[in-house]
Design an enzyme around this catalytic site. Structure first.
Site, PDB file in Angstrom:
ATOM      1  N   GLU A 159      12.195  73.488  53.945  1.00 42.56           N
ATOM      2  CA  GLU A 159      11.788  72.666  52.800  1.00 42.56           C
ATOM      3  C   GLU A 159      11.339  71.269  53.222  1.00 42.56           C
ATOM      4  OE1 GLU A 159      14.907  72.896  49.820  1.00 42.56           O
ATOM      5  OE2 GLU A 159      14.052  74.769  49.091  1.00 42.56           O
ATOM      6  N   CYS A 166       8.962  53.684  57.479  1.00 45.52           N
ATOM      7  CA  CYS A 166       9.350  52.851  58.621  1.00 45.52           C
ATOM      8  C   CYS A 166       8.125  52.252  59.315  1.00 45.52           C
ATOM      9  CB  CYS A 166      10.181  53.677  59.600  1.00 45.52           C
ATOM     10  SG  CYS A 166       9.202  54.818  60.583  1.00 45.52           S
ATOM     11  N   GLU A 317      13.799  82.227  49.231  1.00 46.04           N
ATOM     12  CA  GLU A 317      15.139  81.944  48.706  1.00 46.04           C
ATOM     13  C   GLU A 317      15.126  82.050  47.189  1.00 46.04           C
ATOM     14  OE1 GLU A 317      16.820  78.131  49.658  1.00 46.04           O
ATOM     15  OE2 GLU A 317      16.117  78.178  51.714  1.00 46.04           O
ATOM     16  N   LYS A 366      29.484  74.574  48.390  1.00 50.28           N
ATOM     17  CA  LYS A 366      30.556  75.578  48.336  1.00 50.28           C
ATOM     18  C   LYS A 366      30.583  76.318  47.008  1.00 50.28           C
ATOM     19  CE  LYS A 366      34.274  72.325  47.171  1.00 50.28           C
ATOM     20  NZ  LYS A 366      33.411  71.116  47.245  1.00 50.28           N
TER      21      LYS A 366
HETATM   22  C1  GLA Z   1      17.270  74.933  49.247  1.00 52.07           C
HETATM   23  C2  GLA Z   1      17.593  74.978  50.718  1.00 52.07           C
HETATM   24  C3  GLA Z   1      18.822  75.725  51.037  1.00 52.07           C
HETATM   25  C4  GLA Z   1      19.902  75.467  50.016  1.00 52.07           C
HETATM   26  C5  GLA Z   1      19.389  75.806  48.656  1.00 52.07           C
HETATM   27  C6  GLA Z   1      20.426  75.639  47.580  1.00 52.07           C
HETATM   28  O1  GLA Z   1      16.384  75.867  48.839  1.00 52.07           O
HETATM   29  O2  GLA Z   1      16.517  75.451  51.494  1.00 52.07           O
HETATM   30  O3  GLA Z   1      19.248  75.327  52.303  1.00 52.07           O
HETATM   31  O4  GLA Z   1      20.272  74.130  50.073  1.00 52.07           O
HETATM   32  O5  GLA Z   1      18.318  74.947  48.361  1.00 52.07           O
HETATM   33  O6  GLA Z   1      19.905  75.911  46.322  1.00 52.07           O
HETATM   34 ZN    ZN Z   2       8.970  56.857  59.603  1.00 57.06          ZN
END
Ligand code: GLA
Ligand code: ZN
Length: 681
Positions: A159, A166, A317, A366
């Site tokens: 992501e 900076c 995901e 968690k």
């Molecule tokens: C993102 C990230 C994951 C996780 C999910 C949780 O998509 O890529 O690592 O943090 O969100 O929703």
């Molecule tokens: Zn930078």
């Protein structure tokens, strides 16, 4: 930046069925738990594991120490079970030693504060130490695992996003500007620096836009749109540079395995169209906001599919049950996961993966949903739904892999226009680009049209209808290509605030709407912006719709009025126009019509080309087509309502999920949240 090495058709991982599985973090667990995991993966039909996304501090515990022992065992264990690995380079979260030793790697925020070590997605994209070490890690991994029997695809970073302000980024920005503008004269002209005495006489005088320079009240309020736009483009390229550097390092050792990174749908900070040619295949993470209508994730799916010229993408995901990052995290109801997953497949997903396979015991995720919860049970509702879905997806075998979407309608999506519109002072900050785009997209989708969401550079010759909601900036030869579309009989539709400015956000020194004025057959001299609660009635034939936010006052110059304003001093003037151009039509919607008004317009446009679908009268039933490599037209039916839907089969077909055969005209019932995949016979 290096040239893209895959062209736009790209390359998808080769599999015999829809890959099913997701993010798996065995490094969080003692190895004896891994056997339980694999036993449960088998029960859930999972064949694909994404590993290593956040394991940099394990694979490189110090600058001069690499340790791949654990990863070796993870891959070996997966291979033994016959599972595929999507191997992440793990460079999205820097290890503490790296941030300590090279503090310049930590990002500087919009307010100019250099951050200290913490969180993830925390690296400056131009810091040489980050580039060097991240690239070295990608190279080492590729050297070690290229050719591994379990390796299916590379997953670079995670992501990509955010911004850095900076000094290193400032210097890199100046270099980027030299390449883009060539001379200071050109830059001064592009940024319109005669305004407020900003004429630059040395590249060193240029400051990146931030709270300390051109901005006030946050990232959307800038004195110079041209400067801020260029910084957004630069940041896109800087982060992309991190990706391409890692990809090149992988390619040294592994010339073949497809490479991707998980994108985030319609994510404002990064112009994914600039990324697209560098991805072998597109993939994204789908976490729709709880109150989003189903057309929101659908739009994102179609946008991501549009990155690779309509090739299938991966759903990298989604949560099987609940997120954790929101203030309130609702649970996916029984059936909702199944429906969302089939929706992804219907829109071109060739993989269905989760975040996450086993839940963390600690830290901020968690409580994030997982296929396997803290107790490691298989007899939970979520596990059962995941397993049933795995079985159902497997039923399709390889039928949908590589299938394309037969869209005759294109919606132009443009990050430049998004940025420019939302950093503009005037006419109204209430106009939000994704909202207007979604309104038009939703209208076309609910009418049953497949829609390709494409960049303004896309080949338009394959479409009958092109929609351009709030396409604020116009660049290149787009006007000519839109005229060609219309001349050959197609229909073009634009809205208010389209074609206002050139690529530098400078207004055209001509009548509004600039280079599209001739095609649209109109002229706009004035526009009125009003608060959300001011409603302007718009009369269209027999119906009356509400309009809000912006009311452009249109003078027809060849176009005919289709709808008119009903109040104020411009009552009776056109709110919607249609211009005949060649064999086609060019429509203009001069105000933010409510959804029923947009439906009215869009259905008339689609109807002209026979693109209103057979189930368009059922707004809760989504339809989406895919054409398999063998040329079969599949039609997905998705019932988004919690009540049954009663349809009449529009053609003789078999539902691939139940095996049930329908004659044309026979009743076809969809369960609440039900799905059917019709194959004609
Ligand atoms: C993102 C990230 C994951 C996780 C999910 C949780 O998509 O890529 O690592 O943090 O969100 O929703
Ligand atoms: Zn930078």
């Amino acid at each position: 930046m290096t040239a893209p090495d895959t062209g736009n058709d790209g390359r998808l991982p080769r599999t015999g069925k829809i890959p099913y599985g997701g993010d798996y973090n065995p490094e969080q667990w003692p190895e004896r738990v891994w056997d339980d995991d694999h036993r449960l993966f088998s029960r859930a039909g999972m064949d694909t594991l994404t590993v290593g996304v956040f394991s940099w501090s394990l694979t490189q515990p110090a600058e001069d120490a690499y340790d791949f022992g654990l990863l070796d065992r993870v891959l070996a264990r997966a291979a033994r079970a016959g599972r595929h690995i999507v191997l992440a380079t793990g460079t999205a979260a820097v290890p503490p030693w790296l941030a300590k030793r090279y503090p310049e790697v930590n990002r500087t925020d919009f307010e100019g504060r250099r951050h200290r070590y913490g969180q993830r997605h925390n690296f400056c994209p131009t810091a040489p130490a980050y580039r060097r070490l991240a690239t070295a890690m990608a190279g080492r991994l590729a050297e070690r695992y290229a050719g591994h029997e379990a390796l299916l695809a590379w997953h670079i970073n995670n992501e990509y996003g955010g911004v850095c302000h900076c000094d290193l980024c400032a210097e890199a920005f100046r270099g980027w500007l030299r390449e883009r503008h060539g001379t200071l004269d050109a830059l001064n002209d592009a940024w319109w620096t005669a305004f407020w005495s900003h004429r630059y006489t040395d590249w060193d005088q240029i400051e990146p836009p931030s709270a300390l320079t051109e901005h006030w009240r946050g990232p959307d309020h800038t004195a110079f749109q041209g400067i801020t736009l260029d910084y957004q483009r630069f940041m896109t390229d800087a982060l992309l540079g991190c990706f391409t550097a890692e990809k090149e390092a992988i390619r040294v050792h592994d010339p073949d395995t497809p490479v991707t990174t998980n994108l985030m749908g319609a994510y404002r900070p990064l112009d994914y169209h600039r990324w697209a040619p560098h991805l072998d295949f597109a993939s994204w993470d789908n976490y729709p906001p709880p109150d989003a209508p189903p057309t929101r994730p659908a739009l994102a799916h179609d946008l991501i599919r549009g990155l690779k010229d309509g090739a299938p993408f991966w759903l990298m995901e989604q949560t099987p049950s609940t997120t954790a990052c929101r203030d309130v995290n609702p649970l996916r109801r029984p059936g909702e996961l199944r429906l969302a997953t089939w929706q992804a497949v219907a829109h071109g997903a060739d993989a269905a993966l989760y975040f996450q396979l086993r839940a963390s015991l600690g830290a901020c995720e968690k409580y994030h949903g997982a296929v396997i919860g803290h107790a490691g049970r298989a007899d939970t509702r979520v596990f059962r739904e995941v397993a049933a879905l795995g079985e159902e997806l497997a039923q399709l075998g390889d039928l949908t892999l590589g299938a394309r979407t037969p869209a005759r309608t294109a919606l132009l999506f443009d990050w430049d226009s998004w940025w420019a519109l939302e950093i503009s002072d005037g006419p109204s900050r209430l106009v939000r680009y994704p909202d207007v785009v979604h309104t038009y997209y939703r209208a076309a989708r609910e009418a049953g049209a497949d829609v390709d969401v494409v960049p303004v550079t896309a080949d338009l010759t394959r479409y009958d209808v092109v929609l351009a909601p709030v396409l604020h900036l116009i660049r290149g030869d787009l006007p000519t290509r839109l005229e060609e579309l219309t001349r050959r009989g197609g229909t073009f539709l634009a809205t208010f605030l389209t074609a206002r400015c050139d690529e530098h956000d400078r207004a055209f020194p001509t009548d509004v709407p600039g280079p599209l004025a001739g095609l649209l057959g109109i002229r706009v001299d004035e526009w009125d912006a009003r608060p959300q609660d001011v409603i302007q009635p718009v009369r269209m034939g027999e119906s009356c719709h509400d309009a809000r936010l912006v009311f452009e006052i249109v003078q027809p110059r060849g176009a005919e009025p289709i709808a008119t304003y009903g109040a104020d001093f411009y009552a009776g003037t056109p709110a919607v126009t249609r211009n005949r151009f060649g064999d086609g039509e060019a429509w203009y919607v001069a105000t933010a019509l409510d959804p029923s008004g947009v439906d009215d317009v869009v259905r008339r446009v689609l109807d002209r080309h026979g693109l209103v679908g057979p189930y368009a009268h059922l707004p809760a039933v989504e339809t989406a087509g895919r054409v398999t490599p063998a040329g079969e037209h599949l039609l997905f039916l998705l019932n988004h309502a919690p009540a049954p839907a009663h349809l009449t089969a529009h053609t003789a077909a078999t539902d691939l999920l139940t095996g049930k055969r329908y004659a044309r005209g026979e009743p076809l019932a969809l369960d609440p949240l039900g799905v059917a995949v019709l194959r004609p016979r």
